[in-house]
Design an enzyme around this catalytic site. Sequence first.
Site, PDB file in Angstrom:
ATOM      1  N   SER A   1     -25.549 -20.735 -67.501  1.00 30.17           N
ATOM      2  CA  SER A   1     -25.125 -21.489 -66.108  1.00 30.17           C
ATOM      3  C   SER A   1     -24.379 -20.810 -65.358  1.00 30.17           C
ATOM      4  O   SER A   1     -22.872 -21.373 -65.140  1.00 30.17           O
ATOM      5  CB  SER A   1     -24.874 -22.913 -66.547  1.00 30.17           C
ATOM      6  OG  SER A   1     -23.713 -23.278 -67.282  1.00 30.17           O
TER       7      SER A   1
ATOM      8  N   GLU B   1     -15.490 -31.319 -66.172  1.00 29.28           N
ATOM      9  CA  GLU B   1     -15.740 -29.879 -65.531  1.00 29.28           C
ATOM     10  C   GLU B   1     -16.568 -29.857 -64.527  1.00 29.28           C
ATOM     11  O   GLU B   1     -17.940 -30.904 -64.936  1.00 29.28           O
ATOM     12  CB  GLU B   1     -15.827 -29.016 -66.832  1.00 29.28           C
ATOM     13  CG  GLU B   1     -16.008 -27.498 -66.425  1.00 29.28           C
ATOM     14  CD  GLU B   1     -16.305 -26.695 -67.721  1.00 29.28           C
ATOM     15  OE1 GLU B   1     -15.513 -27.071 -68.717  1.00 29.28           O
ATOM     16  OE2 GLU B   1     -16.965 -25.683 -67.749  1.00 29.28           O
TER      17      GLU B   1
ATOM     18  N   ASP C   1     -18.832 -31.528 -69.497  1.00 29.02           N
ATOM     19  CA  ASP C   1     -18.889 -30.679 -68.396  1.00 29.02           C
ATOM     20  C   ASP C   1     -20.281 -30.898 -67.711  1.00 29.02           C
ATOM     21  O   ASP C   1     -21.260 -30.607 -68.296  1.00 29.02           O
ATOM     22  CB  ASP C   1     -18.952 -29.151 -68.887  1.00 29.02           C
ATOM     23  CG  ASP C   1     -19.372 -28.002 -68.136  1.00 29.02           C
ATOM     24  OD1 ASP C   1     -19.352 -28.363 -66.895  1.00 29.02           O
ATOM     25  OD2 ASP C   1     -19.245 -26.992 -68.397  1.00 29.02           O
TER      26      ASP C   1
ATOM     27  N   HIS D   1     -15.359 -19.997 -74.150  1.00 26.83           N
ATOM     28  CA  HIS D   1     -16.266 -19.157 -74.612  1.00 26.83           C
ATOM     29  C   HIS D   1     -17.488 -19.260 -73.566  1.00 26.83           C
ATOM     30  O   HIS D   1     -17.371 -19.942 -72.469  1.00 26.83           O
ATOM     31  CB  HIS D   1     -16.991 -19.750 -75.840  1.00 26.83           C
ATOM     32  CG  HIS D   1     -17.657 -20.928 -75.894  1.00 26.83           C
ATOM     33  ND1 HIS D   1     -18.529 -21.455 -76.783  1.00 26.83           N
ATOM     34  CD2 HIS D   1     -17.514 -21.925 -75.077  1.00 26.83           C
ATOM     35  CE1 HIS D   1     -18.953 -22.633 -76.205  1.00 26.83           C
ATOM     36  NE2 HIS D   1     -18.194 -23.067 -75.453  1.00 26.83           N
TER      37      HIS D   1
ATOM     38  N   LYS E   1     -12.871 -17.795 -68.194  1.00 19.67           N
ATOM     39  CA  LYS E   1     -13.806 -17.200 -68.902  1.00 19.67           C
ATOM     40  C   LYS E   1     -13.544 -15.689 -68.348  1.00 19.67           C
ATOM     41  O   LYS E   1     -13.766 -15.337 -67.390  1.00 19.67           O
ATOM     42  CB  LYS E   1     -14.993 -17.688 -68.316  1.00 19.67           C
ATOM     43  CG  LYS E   1     -15.751 -19.010 -68.917  1.00 19.67           C
ATOM     44  CD  LYS E   1     -16.806 -19.204 -68.066  1.00 19.67           C
ATOM     45  CE  LYS E   1     -17.513 -20.775 -68.936  1.00 19.67           C
ATOM     46  NZ  LYS E   1     -18.401 -21.278 -67.961  1.00 19.67           N
TER      47      LYS E   1
ATOM     48  N   HIS F   1     -28.418 -25.436 -71.576  1.00 19.08           N
ATOM     49  CA  HIS F   1     -28.207 -25.221 -72.733  1.00 19.08           C
ATOM     50  C   HIS F   1     -29.087 -25.674 -73.862  1.00 19.08           C
ATOM     51  O   HIS F   1     -28.866 -25.528 -75.024  1.00 19.08           O
ATOM     52  CB  HIS F   1     -26.542 -25.235 -73.204  1.00 19.08           C
ATOM     53  CG  HIS F   1     -25.737 -24.553 -72.399  1.00 19.08           C
ATOM     54  ND1 HIS F   1     -24.342 -24.629 -72.349  1.00 19.08           N
ATOM     55  CD2 HIS F   1     -25.858 -23.579 -71.656  1.00 19.08           C
ATOM     56  CE1 HIS F   1     -23.700 -23.783 -71.697  1.00 19.08           C
ATOM     57  NE2 HIS F   1     -24.664 -23.207 -71.130  1.00 19.08           N
TER      58      HIS F   1
ATOM     59  N   LYS G   1     -12.207 -24.493 -75.311  1.00 19.44           N
ATOM     60  CA  LYS G   1     -13.341 -24.920 -75.586  1.00 19.44           C
ATOM     61  C   LYS G   1     -14.430 -23.663 -76.072  1.00 19.44           C
ATOM     62  O   LYS G   1     -14.416 -22.723 -75.581  1.00 19.44           O
ATOM     63  CB  LYS G   1     -14.471 -25.758 -74.498  1.00 19.44           C
ATOM     64  CG  LYS G   1     -14.698 -24.745 -73.144  1.00 19.44           C
ATOM     65  CD  LYS G   1     -15.785 -25.665 -72.417  1.00 19.44           C
ATOM     66  CE  LYS G   1     -16.333 -24.750 -71.401  1.00 19.44           C
ATOM     67  NZ  LYS G   1     -17.464 -25.413 -70.786  1.00 19.44           N
TER      68      LYS G   1
ATOM     69  N   SER H   1     -22.072 -19.637 -73.388  1.00 17.43           N
ATOM     70  CA  SER H   1     -23.263 -20.070 -73.954  1.00 17.43           C
ATOM     71  C   SER H   1     -23.835 -18.808 -74.862  1.00 17.43           C
ATOM     72  O   SER H   1     -24.141 -19.232 -75.813  1.00 17.43           O
ATOM     73  CB  SER H   1     -24.179 -20.759 -73.450  1.00 17.43           C
ATOM     74  OG  SER H   1     -24.318 -19.758 -72.064  1.00 17.43           O
TER      75      SER H   1
ATOM     76  N   GLU I   1     -24.754 -23.980 -77.986  1.00 18.99           N
ATOM     77  CA  GLU I   1     -23.203 -24.179 -78.143  1.00 18.99           C
ATOM     78  C   GLU I   1     -22.976 -24.685 -79.708  1.00 18.99           C
ATOM     79  O   GLU I   1     -21.711 -25.302 -79.843  1.00 18.99           O
ATOM     80  CB  GLU I   1     -22.278 -24.581 -77.261  1.00 18.99           C
ATOM     81  CG  GLU I   1     -22.870 -23.564 -75.832  1.00 18.99           C
ATOM     82  CD  GLU I   1     -21.651 -23.977 -74.882  1.00 18.99           C
ATOM     83  OE1 GLU I   1     -20.945 -24.686 -74.803  1.00 18.99           O
ATOM     84  OE2 GLU I   1     -21.693 -22.881 -73.865  1.00 18.99           O
TER      85      GLU I   1
ATOM     86  N   ASP J   1     -15.066 -24.527 -63.038  1.00 17.78           N
ATOM     87  CA  ASP J   1     -15.308 -23.489 -63.530  1.00 17.78           C
ATOM     88  C   ASP J   1     -16.231 -22.764 -62.706  1.00 17.78           C
ATOM     89  O   ASP J   1     -15.786 -21.725 -62.148  1.00 17.78           O
ATOM     90  CB  ASP J   1     -16.358 -24.175 -64.925  1.00 17.78           C
ATOM     91  CG  ASP J   1     -17.341 -22.983 -65.613  1.00 17.78           C
ATOM     92  OD1 ASP J   1     -17.035 -21.800 -65.357  1.00 17.78           O
ATOM     93  OD2 ASP J   1     -18.233 -23.161 -66.298  1.00 17.78           O
TER      94      ASP J   1
ATOM     95  N   GLN K   1     -24.381 -30.996 -69.195  1.00 16.87           N
ATOM     96  CA  GLN K   1     -24.292 -29.834 -69.902  1.00 16.87           C
ATOM     97  C   GLN K   1     -23.740 -30.119 -71.284  1.00 16.87           C
ATOM     98  O   GLN K   1     -24.204 -29.580 -72.404  1.00 16.87           O
ATOM     99  CB  GLN K   1     -24.095 -28.621 -69.151  1.00 16.87           C
ATOM    100  CG  GLN K   1     -24.308 -27.259 -69.954  1.00 16.87           C
ATOM    101  CD  GLN K   1     -23.566 -26.027 -69.213  1.00 16.87           C
ATOM    102  OE1 GLN K   1     -24.483 -25.710 -68.385  1.00 16.87           O
ATOM    103  NE2 GLN K   1     -22.400 -25.676 -69.151  1.00 16.87           N
ATOM    104  N   GLU K   2     -22.530 -30.791 -70.978  1.00 17.83           N
ATOM    105  CA  GLU K   2     -21.687 -30.612 -72.237  1.00 17.83           C
ATOM    106  C   GLU K   2     -20.804 -32.038 -72.462  1.00 17.83           C
ATOM    107  O   GLU K   2     -20.312 -32.677 -71.536  1.00 17.83           O
ATOM    108  CB  GLU K   2     -20.478 -29.580 -72.477  1.00 17.83           C
ATOM    109  CG  GLU K   2     -21.352 -28.093 -72.132  1.00 17.83           C
ATOM    110  CD  GLU K   2     -20.240 -27.180 -71.830  1.00 17.83           C
ATOM    111  OE1 GLU K   2     -19.109 -27.157 -72.138  1.00 17.83           O
ATOM    112  OE2 GLU K   2     -20.834 -25.951 -71.583  1.00 17.83           O
TER     113      GLU K   2
HETATM  114  P1  PGA Z   1     -22.304 -20.965 -69.520  1.00 18.32           P
HETATM  115  O1  PGA Z   1     -21.874 -22.112 -69.801  1.00 18.32           O
HETATM  116  O2  PGA Z   1     -21.562 -19.933 -70.528  1.00 18.32           O
HETATM  117  O3  PGA Z   1     -23.788 -20.902 -70.003  1.00 18.32           O
HETATM  118  O4  PGA Z   1     -21.926 -20.487 -67.990  1.00 18.32           O
HETATM  119  C1  PGA Z   1     -20.594 -22.589 -70.001  1.00 18.32           C
HETATM  120  C2  PGA Z   1     -20.106 -23.744 -69.169  1.00 18.32           C
HETATM  121  O5  PGA Z   1     -20.763 -24.118 -68.242  1.00 18.32           O
HETATM  122  O6  PGA Z   1     -18.902 -23.829 -69.121  1.00 18.32           O
HETATM  123 ZN    ZN Z   2     -18.828 -25.241 -67.208  1.00 13.55          ZN
END
Ligand code: PGA
Ligand code: ZN
Length: 424
Positions: free
Chosen positions: A40, A281, A240, A361, A333, A153, A384, A363, A203, A308, A161-162
């Site tokens: 993403s 997030e 997230d 990290h 990141k 994911h 994370k 994904s 993840e 992010d 997503q999370e």
């Molecule tokens: P990604 O997801 O590594 O697939 O971008 C992680 C996130 O959105 O925090």
């Molecule tokens: Zn994110």
Amino acid sequence: LIEAVGAREILDSRGNPTVEVEVLLDDGTVQRAAVPSGASTGAFEAYELRDGDKKRYGGKGVLKAVGAVIDELGPAIEDVEASEQRIVDDILIETDGTENKSRVGANAILGVSLAVAKAAADSADLPLFRYLGGPNAHVLPIPLFNVINGGSHADNGIDCQEFFLAPIGASSFAEALRWGAETYHVLHSELKAAGYATGLGDEGGFAPDLKSNREGLDFLVKAIEKAGFAVGTDIALGMDVAATEFFADGVYTFEGKPWTAEALTDYYIELADAYPIVTIEDALAEDDWDAWKHLTDKLGSKIQLVGDDLFVTNPTRLADGIKRGVANSLLVKVNQIGTLSETLDAVDLAHRSGYTTMFSHRSGETEDTTIADLVVAVNSGQIKSGAPARSERVAKYNQLLRIEEELGDAAEFIGRAAFPRYQA
Ligand code: PGA
Ligand code: ZN
């Protein structure tokens, strides 16, 4: 001095190729770094160069990036002092010559940047966190365990997503890790008992086909209780949303319906009242600045609002956000921006501006554990790295156990006080 730089194509945790770089110094030191990859991804991230040759890895090969390391980036930094990280990174950026690192690829540049730092640390006979952070590096991060995976994911119907477990009441990183793992196993049993599939997402979190996003939070609450912890005070919750993924033409398509940013903001306010959520997030899309401002005004004093896709670890985008009063936390990141120096610049700017940081990290990951050292080096206090399961996720947590052990009495675990919700 940097004597030689090599590179190869290896596989990441999703079975896609990625870049690994090896740096040799003239004192015989050799260190390597591997590059992660997102699914993403934000539109404003530095460019990940893929070969596009459909006959290899469905076009996802990285031989061009590997070639660029060997033919261009390596020779450009030969005979430079490995400890001159900013000079090395400047040379890498200039050699590429584009705004978003699209000519040789941010994946080529980042691999070199990180491998040089690791080699310099090793040559100085210091652990990476100590080499980069100096004598004051001592804060172990709260791990945010992504135990339910949705969005892009996982192949399920959850938009968010999370879903995180945040063991904010633990007294050390090691204890936080144990609490997270124990709760993860209880969550497994609970999902199974409710008749849900317990396969894993990218993840390491479970990927059940839940009926709603609230149901994900309900499962976390139940698992925390059944595992014997106090909901909110021992283990809190986080999300997230990765909202850019379901935003198009000014509309958020969430739980099967169209939503305005205001409606989504009201929904987050309700969630924050109903559940002990400490961090959210990408609650809104990467370019929805005015709506982000409104959200921050409404919820920012209570909830950590992490950018992010919004900030993409880019000091320029972060500076813009700070000026506008948008969000209150930076997701970090390394491959979003592509060099270690620029990553540290973004972190510095965030901390100077009263924003928290959370290291992350991707994904698509590898066994490389550099981010575990980075998060301690800058005393960030949050990381994370997925669920407390699957080796590419756990590798980072295991490295943090080693760092905590090495720091001994000097190690500090901030816990609850890291989050606005508990700062009042
Ligand atoms: P990604 O997801 O590594 O697939 O971008 C992680 C996130 O959105 O925090
Ligand atoms: Zn994110």
